[in-house]
Motif scaffolding. Structure first.
Motif, short mmCIF file in Angstrom:
data_model
loop_
_atom_site.label_atom_id
_atom_site.label_comp_id
_atom_site.label_asym_id
_atom_site.label_seq_id
_atom_site.Cartn_x
_atom_site.Cartn_y
_atom_site.Cartn_z
N UNK A 313 0.81 -1.22 0.00
CA UNK A 313 0.00 0.00 0.00
C UNK A 313 0.85 1.27 0.00
N UNK A 314 2.15 1.13 0.18
CA UNK A 314 3.05 2.29 0.19
C UNK A 314 3.55 2.54 -1.23
N UNK A 363 12.74 -4.32 0.38
CA UNK A 363 12.23 -5.69 0.40
C UNK A 363 10.88 -5.68 1.11
N UNK A 364 10.02 -6.61 0.73
CA UNK A 364 8.70 -6.66 1.34
C UNK A 364 7.63 -6.59 0.27
N UNK A 365 6.72 -5.58 0.39
CA UNK A 365 5.65 -5.29 -0.57
C UNK A 365 4.46 -6.23 -0.44
N UNK A 366 4.29 -6.81 0.77
CA UNK A 366 3.12 -7.65 1.03
C UNK A 366 2.07 -6.88 1.83
N UNK A 367 1.41 -7.55 2.81
CA UNK A 367 0.44 -6.89 3.67
C UNK A 367 1.15 -6.08 4.76
N UNK A 389 7.56 4.60 10.07
CA UNK A 389 7.13 5.38 8.91
C UNK A 389 6.15 4.52 8.11
N UNK A 390 4.91 5.00 7.97
CA UNK A 390 3.86 4.15 7.42
C UNK A 390 2.68 4.99 6.93
N UNK A 391 1.70 4.33 6.30
CA UNK A 391 0.45 5.01 5.96
C UNK A 391 -0.62 4.74 7.01
N UNK A 392 -0.31 3.84 7.97
CA UNK A 392 -1.18 3.63 9.12
C UNK A 392 -2.26 2.58 8.95
N UNK A 393 -2.35 1.96 7.78
CA UNK A 393 -3.45 1.03 7.53
C UNK A 393 -3.07 -0.39 7.90
N UNK A 394 -3.43 -0.79 9.11
CA UNK A 394 -3.20 -2.15 9.61
C UNK A 394 -3.88 -2.26 10.97
N UNK A 395 -3.93 -3.47 11.51
CA UNK A 395 -4.49 -3.65 12.84
C UNK A 395 -3.66 -2.91 13.88
#
Length: 436
Positions: A313-314, A363-367, A389-395
């Motif tokens: 999502x980033x 590296x990454x790009x999953x959930x 550093x994030x967009x904040x969308x997760x539990x």
């Protein structure tokens, strides 16, 4: 100007203030927080800042009562919106700043200049920057066929999951030429302002010392006082707003949400987590007993972990901005930073950086799952602070008992900050990235 004429101007202003007292409660209360001062040197009718409102009687004498009233009330609304006390854009263009402020207050100007309605001062300022104008003009010419598509500048970014990011593409440039016309003795108004009267006003407003923004400077105390006043009058109901329209009400209420400068947050965060180490030394005398006894020396160190959300999502641009923050930290005196990529799980072990970097590996790009980062901080008490550093969308994660590190969240945008700040404050502070 004669003494009688000056007195006549004062009488006019007294009548306007009396009308504010009777009909405009919030504006009158705001006026009372500032000192009305005469200043015949300024190049505009009114200007505000440093807890005063200045006026030039030489200019006012050429105006009728309604014109003076409108200019005076505009200046008070500018104060209510806290434009003179907010952080200045860097670099700062006084000409664009006063115009963005006026457009925010008077929406008819937005329509005249073909700008979107109901934006904030900061948004209008961004739209009015010279490079933004040039970009729009280029797009217009391209649509009309005057520029071949292949001749347009290529701003695309080509990288995939394992590509490196070149920090030179996104590192903040302290010497940016954006809207920087310092040193130009006769600066012209922006090209989008064709109205001759507006051109003249902008030219006068530009003067660094005596123009409309000459008193503007960041003042947290003034902002806090004005915010307290606004909250008080807003709680009293509709009549407290006087004749202020819906647009201005929305702008004023929105201004209560402080625009957080993430650079300041990170600096303060770094200062708050300094680890203090004290040891005795013969090279420093005891403050109490002199050289007979050993003195003490304190060393300040800190160990930081930057956890970067590399989930799907980033966007690529947000990743660039995130990694740009890393290099920014070396300006704050940080000697070493550990960087950890994560999505729904940790992507390997943290990588330690001891100087500004020119490339990073993604590296990454999953959930997305924040809990592994919090668990890692719990298991590694050597970290004094963790910056996510994030967009904040997760539990929402849980900060387990015994976790030593303090946390700060850095969101990709103001909209995401407003959406997530309430739950994020349960685990730490939060802010959002802002363009310079």
């Amino acid at each position: 100007m004669t003494k009688e004429e000056v007195l006549d101007i004062k009488t006019t202003l007294e009548k306007i203030v009396e009308n504010l007292f009777l009909c405009e409660p919030l504006m009158f209360a705001t006026y009372c927080t500032h000192v009305l001062t005469i200043n015949p040197k300024i190049t505009v009718p009114f200007r505000s800042g440093k807890m005063r409102i200045e006026y030039n009687p030489n200019i006012l004498e050429k105006m009728n009562f309604e014109e003076i009233k409108k200019c005076f009330e505009t200046e008070i609304i500018r104060v209510i919106l806290k434009h003179p006390y907010s952080r200045k854009p860097d670099p700062f263009n006084p000409c664009i700043a006063i115009m963005a402020s006026d457009v925010t207050i008077h929406q008819e100007l937005a329509e005249k200049l073909e700008l979107p309605p109901s934006l904030s001062y900061e948004q209008y300022y961004s739209l009015m920057r010279p490079e933004e104008i040039v970009r729009k003009e280029s797009e217009t010419k391209m649509k009309s066929g005057k520029i071949e598509k292949n001749d347009a500048p290529d701003n695309s970014l080509d990288f995939n999951q394992e590509d490196s990011l070149d920090s030179s593409d996104f590192e903040e440039n302290d010497n940016s030429s954006i809207s920087n016309i310092e040193g130009n003795e006769n600066p012209s108004a922006p090209s989008f302002a064709d109205d001759k009267t507006l051109q003249k006003l902008l030219s006068q407003a530009y003067d660094a010392e005596y123009g409309a923004t000459g008193l503007w400077e960041e003042n947290d105390i003034a902002i806090e006082e004005l915010n307290s006043l606004i909250k008080d009058y807003a709680a009293r109901g509709g009549k407290s707003w006087g004749s202020l329209g819906r647009h201005l009400k929305d702008q004023i209420l929105a201004s209560l949400n402080a625009k957080i400068d993430y650079r300041k947050v990170l600096k303060n965060f770094r200062a708050s987590i300094l680890s203090e180490k004290k040891h005795l030394t013969r090279f420093k005398p005891s403050r109490r007993f002199g050289f007979e006894y050993m003195g003490s020396k304190r060393e300040f160190t800190t160990k930081l972990l930057l956890a970067i959300d590399t989930s799907g999502s980033i966007s690529n641009q947000n990743l660039k901005n995130f990694y740009g923050v890393i290099n920014k930290f070396f300006k704050y005196g940080i000697e070493s930073i550990d960087v950890l990529n994560f999505d729904c799980e940790l992507q390997g072990e943290p990588v330690s950086f001891k100087k500004r970097q020119t490339s990073f590996t993604i590296s990454g790009r999953g959930g997305t799952d924040f809990q592994p980062v919090f668990d890692y901080a719990k298991d590694h008490p050597e970290y004094d602070g963790v910056i996510i550093l994030t967009d904040g969308y997760a539990n929402h994660p849980q900060k387990k008992p015994g976790t030593k590190a303090r946390f700060v969240w850095v969101l990709t945008s103001e909209a995401e900050y407003n959406e997530h700040k309430d739950w994020m404050k349960q685990t730490g502070k939060s802010c959002f990235l802002t363009a310079r």
